[in-house]
Design a protein around this motif. Structure first.
Motif, mmCIF file in Angstrom:
data_model
loop_
_atom_site.group_PDB
_atom_site.id
_atom_site.type_symbol
_atom_site.label_atom_id
_atom_site.label_comp_id
_atom_site.label_asym_id
_atom_site.label_seq_id
_atom_site.Cartn_x
_atom_site.Cartn_y
_atom_site.Cartn_z
ATOM 1 N N THR A 196 4.957 -1.108 -14.880
ATOM 2 C CA THR A 196 3.782 -1.032 -15.752
ATOM 3 C C THR A 196 2.818 -0.274 -14.776
ATOM 4 O OG1 THR A 196 4.739 -2.887 -16.608
ATOM 5 C CG2 THR A 196 2.365 -2.324 -17.230
ATOM 6 N N GLY A 197 2.073 0.609 -15.443
ATOM 7 C CA GLY A 197 0.763 1.263 -14.972
ATOM 8 C C GLY A 197 -0.172 0.682 -15.739
ATOM 9 N N LEU A 198 -1.113 0.177 -15.199
ATOM 10 C CA LEU A 198 -2.309 -0.359 -15.632
ATOM 11 C C LEU A 198 -3.306 0.588 -16.219
ATOM 12 C CD1 LEU A 198 -2.699 -3.243 -13.419
ATOM 13 C CD2 LEU A 198 -1.456 -3.087 -15.542
ATOM 14 N N LYS A 199 -4.196 0.219 -17.150
ATOM 15 C CA LYS A 199 -5.173 1.114 -17.818
ATOM 16 C C LYS A 199 -5.817 2.036 -16.960
ATOM 17 C CE LYS A 199 -7.957 -0.454 -21.003
ATOM 18 N NZ LYS A 199 -9.070 -1.113 -21.848
ATOM 19 N N LYS A 200 -5.739 3.318 -17.091
ATOM 20 C CA LYS A 200 -6.621 4.494 -16.506
ATOM 21 C C LYS A 200 -6.269 4.400 -15.009
ATOM 22 C CE LYS A 200 -10.008 4.672 -20.240
ATOM 23 N NZ LYS A 200 -11.307 4.637 -20.627
ATOM 24 N N ASN B 208 6.735 6.177 -23.802
ATOM 25 C CA ASN B 208 5.673 7.128 -23.608
ATOM 26 C C ASN B 208 6.226 8.114 -22.749
ATOM 27 O OD1 ASN B 208 3.386 8.696 -23.487
ATOM 28 N ND2 ASN B 208 2.083 6.770 -23.693
ATOM 29 N N PRO B 209 7.052 9.031 -22.923
ATOM 30 C CA PRO B 209 7.461 10.050 -22.293
ATOM 31 C C PRO B 209 6.800 10.967 -21.638
ATOM 32 C CG PRO B 209 8.837 10.022 -24.442
ATOM 33 C CD PRO B 209 7.700 8.946 -24.303
ATOM 34 N N LYS B 210 5.717 11.462 -22.221
ATOM 35 C CA LYS B 210 4.772 12.200 -21.723
ATOM 36 C C LYS B 210 3.473 11.661 -20.752
ATOM 37 C CE LYS B 210 4.048 14.949 -26.016
ATOM 38 N NZ LYS B 210 5.154 15.858 -25.442
ATOM 39 N N LYS B 211 3.677 10.243 -20.386
ATOM 40 C CA LYS B 211 3.160 9.578 -19.438
ATOM 41 C C LYS B 211 3.966 9.146 -18.257
ATOM 42 C CE LYS B 211 -1.011 9.550 -21.702
ATOM 43 N NZ LYS B 211 -2.105 10.589 -20.971
ATOM 44 N N THR B 212 5.288 9.729 -18.230
ATOM 45 C CA THR B 212 6.207 9.073 -17.298
ATOM 46 C C THR B 212 6.825 10.485 -16.429
ATOM 47 O OG1 THR B 212 6.608 7.228 -18.615
ATOM 48 C CG2 THR B 212 8.259 7.526 -16.929
ATOM 49 N N PRO C 76 -1.144 6.297 -17.274
ATOM 50 C CA PRO C 76 -1.689 5.555 -18.398
ATOM 51 C C PRO C 76 -2.976 6.016 -18.671
ATOM 52 C CG PRO C 76 -1.586 4.125 -16.382
ATOM 53 C CD PRO C 76 -1.224 5.461 -16.152
ATOM 54 N N ASP C 77 -3.490 6.146 -19.979
ATOM 55 C CA ASP C 77 -4.945 6.144 -20.432
ATOM 56 C C ASP C 77 -5.545 4.843 -20.670
ATOM 57 O OD1 ASP C 77 -3.527 5.744 -22.864
ATOM 58 O OD2 ASP C 77 -3.319 7.926 -23.231
ATOM 59 N N ASP C 78 -5.997 4.684 -22.079
ATOM 60 C CA ASP C 78 -6.496 3.600 -22.258
ATOM 61 C C ASP C 78 -5.511 2.282 -22.648
ATOM 62 O OD1 ASP C 78 -8.860 4.705 -22.529
ATOM 63 O OD2 ASP C 78 -9.073 5.123 -24.710
ATOM 64 N N ASN C 79 -4.152 2.671 -22.626
ATOM 65 C CA ASN C 79 -3.320 1.695 -22.666
ATOM 66 C C ASN C 79 -2.256 1.862 -21.584
ATOM 67 O OD1 ASN C 79 -4.081 0.654 -25.273
ATOM 68 N ND2 ASN C 79 -3.279 2.775 -26.060
ATOM 69 N N PRO C 80 -1.788 0.314 -21.236
ATOM 70 C CA PRO C 80 -0.790 0.673 -20.157
ATOM 71 C C PRO C 80 0.652 1.522 -20.431
ATOM 72 C CG PRO C 80 -1.734 -1.612 -20.264
ATOM 73 C CD PRO C 80 -2.087 -0.658 -21.525
ATOM 74 N N VAL C 81 1.106 1.922 -19.375
ATOM 75 C CA VAL C 81 2.217 2.629 -19.839
ATOM 76 C C VAL C 81 3.501 1.729 -19.015
ATOM 77 C CG1 VAL C 81 3.805 4.579 -19.011
ATOM 78 C CG2 VAL C 81 1.318 4.795 -19.816
ATOM 79 N N VAL C 82 4.469 1.454 -19.777
ATOM 80 C CA VAL C 82 5.748 0.608 -19.335
ATOM 81 C C VAL C 82 6.993 1.566 -19.496
ATOM 82 C CG1 VAL C 82 7.244 -1.427 -19.542
ATOM 83 C CG2 VAL C 82 4.576 -1.507 -20.097
#
Length: 182
Positions: free
Chosen positions: A84-88, A119-123, A169-175
């Motif tokens: 998990t990548g936390l917000k921002k 969220n593939p664009k953030k991984t 991540p942007d405003d939301n975490p990425v998992v």
């Protein structure tokens, strides 16, 4: 007097047992051309010691991601790793057992891992071989396992050689869930 006791028959000649071959699994190999190095320790994420922040043989880099063993969403074996990548906060999970620089200078290398993310664009699956923008590949589909690979030629003047998973991540975490890193 008693009859003589016959000498015991010689034991049949036994061949020495061949040494056991250590199994080498593709999920633990980093390939450089046709020469595999067993370089990615715990690529299947089966070992995650209690109280540890990261899977055994892996470490957080930049803003540390939150990692946990996962036994439901997995590609193979008993576990994958949930990252998990936390917000921002740009976060990276890096293998501690990449080959030494002298083994990869000037060589074309490929690193891959099975990735499951919403969220593939953030991984990204990444190779760091200098401090410029690293080569990276993203999954193309959400919510299904994909083998994601990145290939690069390591510069002769590389200052670092690390492979890993990067979350943006942007405003939301990425998992994401990762298994079978090689």
């Amino acid at each position: 007097t008693s009859p003589p006791v016959p000498a015991p028959a010689p034991a049949p000649e036994q061949k020495a047992a061949a040494p056991a071959k250590k199994a080498v699994y593709k999920a633990e190999l980093l390939f450089t051309g046709n020469h595999p190095w067993n370089a990615i320790g715990n690529g299947g994420f089966e070992y995650f010691y209690e109280g540890s922040l990261f899977p055994h043989e892996w470490i957080g880099w930049y803003n540390y991601p939150v990692c946990a063993p996962e036994d439901v969403i997995k590609k193979s074996g008993e576990h994958s790793v949930k990252i998990t990548g936390l917000k921002k906060k740009y976060s990276v999970l890096i293998s501690k057992t990449s080959p030494p620089l002298e083994k990869v200078y000037g060589k074309k290398v490929t690193f891959g891992a099975w990735v499951y993310t919403s969220n593939p664009k953030k991984t990204d699956v990444v190779i760091y071989s200098n401090f410029e923008k690293p080569p990276a590949t993203q999954p193309t589909k959400a919510n299904e396992w994909q083998l994601v690979k990145v290939t690069t030629t390591v510069p002769e003047d590389a200052e670092v050689f690390k492979v890993g998973i990067s979350l943006k991540p942007d405003d939301n975490p990425v998992v994401c869930y990762v298994d079978g890193a090689s």
